[in-house]
Design an enzyme around this catalytic site. Sequence first.
Site, short mmCIF file in Angstrom:
data_model
loop_
_atom_site.label_atom_id
_atom_site.label_comp_id
_atom_site.label_asym_id
_atom_site.label_seq_id
_atom_site.Cartn_x
_atom_site.Cartn_y
_atom_site.Cartn_z
N TYR A 107 0.82 -1.22 0.00
CA TYR A 107 0.00 0.00 0.00
C TYR A 107 0.85 1.27 0.00
O TYR A 107 0.51 2.27 -0.62
CB TYR A 107 -0.93 0.01 1.22
CG TYR A 107 -2.15 -0.86 1.04
CD1 TYR A 107 -3.06 -0.62 0.02
CD2 TYR A 107 -2.38 -1.93 1.89
CE1 TYR A 107 -4.18 -1.42 -0.15
CE2 TYR A 107 -3.50 -2.74 1.74
CZ TYR A 107 -4.40 -2.48 0.72
OH TYR A 107 -5.50 -3.28 0.55
N GLU A 208 2.93 -31.35 11.14
CA GLU A 208 2.26 -30.54 10.10
C GLU A 208 1.02 -29.84 10.64
O GLU A 208 0.85 -28.64 10.43
CB GLU A 208 1.86 -31.45 8.92
CG GLU A 208 1.05 -30.72 7.85
CD GLU A 208 0.35 -31.66 6.87
OE1 GLU A 208 0.52 -32.88 6.98
OE2 GLU A 208 -0.41 -31.15 6.02
N ASP A 260 0.51 -35.68 7.28
CA ASP A 260 -0.46 -36.62 6.74
C ASP A 260 0.22 -37.47 5.66
O ASP A 260 1.21 -37.03 5.04
CB ASP A 260 -1.63 -35.86 6.10
CG ASP A 260 -2.66 -35.39 7.13
OD1 ASP A 260 -2.67 -35.96 8.24
OD2 ASP A 260 -3.43 -34.47 6.81
#
Length: 379
Positions: A107, A208, A260
Amino acid sequence: MSSQSPKGKVAAPSDSEVLAKLESLAKKLVEQMESGVPPYLVIPVRTMANTIWDRKRKLLVLGPKTARREFFDIGESKRFMQTVLMLSLIVQARREGDYPTIRELYYRGKRTIKYTDERGNKASEETWDDQRESNAVIQDIEVATGLLREHMGVTHDAKGRIVGNMIIRSKGDEIDLSKMGSGAWGIPSFVDKIEILRVEADYVLVVEKGAVFEKLNEEEFWKKNNCILVTGKGQPDRSTRRMVRRLWEEFGLPVYILTDGDSYGFYIYSVYRSGSISLSYESERLATPEARFLGVSPSDIERYELQGFTIKATERDLKRAKELMNYPWFKESKRWMEELELFLEKKEKVEIEAFAKHGLKYLSSEYIPKKIKNKQWII
């Protein structure tokens, strides 16, 4: 291991060193103009084609290609001006002791430039159209100066958490990470400004999933197993990777990764271990090349009798697994190739939480400790 990171000490360059490096880049442009040379910047190329797998160091690193970005080259002039604009914003922030976020820098530098084109028509141009453009320019300044954006005081939405027998000093405050109650310490953007005073642990376990981290923390897994527990909540941010790297590099702690059992979990492991393609220029400071994959692996499904507790892999999962098989850092591991072939053959994935089939404490009391004890990790 590298000798460039003294044990536990603050690893960041000083503010004056950072400012001097940034200013020197700008001074080169001034010197070029004063000597009549059209201003230009030389930026290392951050592309897949210039990313190299360093087999010896087990890291993804940036290759030798560079690009010359010239002010008077119509194809490069916008990017040249964007780089100078961002450099000026960061230098101003360092001089004034500000710590802007990458969003604030977007910005702060965003403006519309109005002009009259060669046909006499009124026209306008944005300094950058979206944050991806300004982020890419920050990365260009990183590779051009050799500084991490964290060294330059640029903050991001840090999401990593850590807990265990470890004492640190941050901004003069000593913090005991074993006295967090049910919580954990949020790993901040500026990991190199932290002094690690003491670590009493046998290894680092990186999880994780944030929810699994919470469960293990609530069960005081780190206390019962004398380890440091870390999560990056999915794909890890730079701060989490840097903290894991420091614990391995400075304290020689083995690092185990628990994800996973799917192709995205496997890639998260490889990001911790070898670095990411998009940030290959920072692998030496962010990657942990001796990290070990603890699980969950495709072969665990049969080994731990998780049939019926799996999820059907999507076409996207399978496509990603095939991509992993083409990456040299996976290709060089016979064991990884066997696991990925099994994943493609069975077409099923499995979550860490599936071990609840055997009991709610099976993960922490059986799976993790025994896998480490029996050296059943994959590299």
